[in-house]
Write an enzyme that holds these catalytic residues in place. Structure first.
Site, PDB file in Angstrom:
ATOM      1  CE  LYS A  87      37.487 -72.083  58.762  1.00  0.00           C
ATOM      2  NZ  LYS A  87      37.552 -73.486  59.166  1.00  0.00           N
TER       3      LYS A  87
HETATM    4  O1  G3P Z   1      36.250 -75.780  60.988  1.00  0.00           O
HETATM    5  C1  G3P Z   1      35.420 -75.007  61.791  1.00  0.00           C
HETATM    6  C2  G3P Z   1      34.360 -75.760  62.561  1.00  0.00           C
HETATM    7  O2  G3P Z   1      33.646 -76.566  61.691  1.00  0.00           O
HETATM    8  C3  G3P Z   1      34.850 -76.451  63.800  1.00  0.00           C
HETATM    9  O3  G3P Z   1      33.975 -77.430  64.243  1.00  0.00           O
HETATM   10  O4  G3P Z   1      33.558 -79.459  65.559  1.00  0.00           O
HETATM   11  O5  G3P Z   1      35.531 -78.028  66.125  1.00  0.00           O
HETATM   12  O6  G3P Z   1      33.220 -77.246  66.617  1.00  0.00           O
HETATM   13  P1  G3P Z   1      34.068 -78.072  65.718  1.00  0.00           P
END
Ligand code: G3P
Length: 217
Positions: A87
């Site tokens: 990633k």
């Molecule tokens: O892993 C990346 C993304 O899904 C992060 O999500 O919930 O932290 O905005 P969030």
């Protein structure tokens, strides 16, 4: 549509895997920190543990932000397990690294994508997955789902093979709407997957069926 779970919590990953619909896992440094995983060796071991639970792709994020550092770290992550996808953040050095990884058969997930232009660049560089963060866009009163639709249109216009991984999913309707828009993958918390099971008419209907079935006995 592939279902990924967005967590580094092994119990939740096992629970989603046991449901039989899990296709992979995404993690990020914040999710690792939330589980109290610290230190390079522990983090690498945790990625391997996740790979042992699931059959599909597991995104492991680099923390370097320069080309040489991203490449070094990404190679180390990719060598951990065949299921690892590196990633990489959507920055200039990240795009250069994605191109390098693409030419060296290392799969990538371009993360922190918030615009169609960024997604176009990630696809041009050869990213395996692109991760538009739709929940975080919604959080700031912007239409996250429109971004998914825009990326789908652009990728289909040119036949880009980069898979749209709808990330930062918050709830079940994000999952359903991403499916309607043709996102290839969604990644969200366990609740966004479990929530798909629920409907009050299912509960009341089953209760009635079970009640009436008693007369058969
Ligand atoms: O892993 C990346 C993304 O899904 C992060 O999500 O919930 O932290 O905005 P969030």
């Amino acid at each position: 549509m592939k279902f990924f779970i967005d967590t580094a919590n092994l119990d939740q990953i096992k629970e989603a895997q046991d449901l039989g619909v899990l296709d992979g896992v995404t993690t990020n440094p914040s999710l690792m920190a939330k589980e109290g995983i610290t230190g390079r060796e522990n983090i690498l071991q945790h990625y391997k543990d996740i790979c042992e639970i699931v059959d599909g792709d597991v995104s492991a994020e680099v923390v370097a932000t320069d080309f040489d550092g991203i490449v070094k770290e990404g190679k180390e992550l990719a060598e951990l397990h065949p299921q690892i996808v590196v990633k990489v953040p959507m920055i200039k050095e990240g795009i250069k690294a994605i191109r390098y990884f693409s030419e060296n058969d290392i799969r990538t997930n371009c993360t922190l994508v918030f615009s169609a232009g960024q997604a176009l660049l990630a696809a041009k560089a050869g990213a395996t997955y692109v991760s538009p963060f739709l929940g975080r866009l919604d959080d700031i009163s912007t239409d996250g789902l429109q971004l998914i639709a825009d990326i789908r249109l652009i990728y289909d216009n040119y036949g880009f093979e980069t898979q749209i991984l709808a990330a930062s999913i918050r709830h079940t309707m994000h999952v359903v709407n991403c499916a309607k828009l043709g996102a290839d993958v969604m990644t969200g918390p366990l609740s966004s997957i479990d929530g798909l099971l629920k409907h009050p008419l299912t509960d009341s209907g089953l209760e009635k069926f079970l009640q009436d079935a008693k007369s058969f006995q």
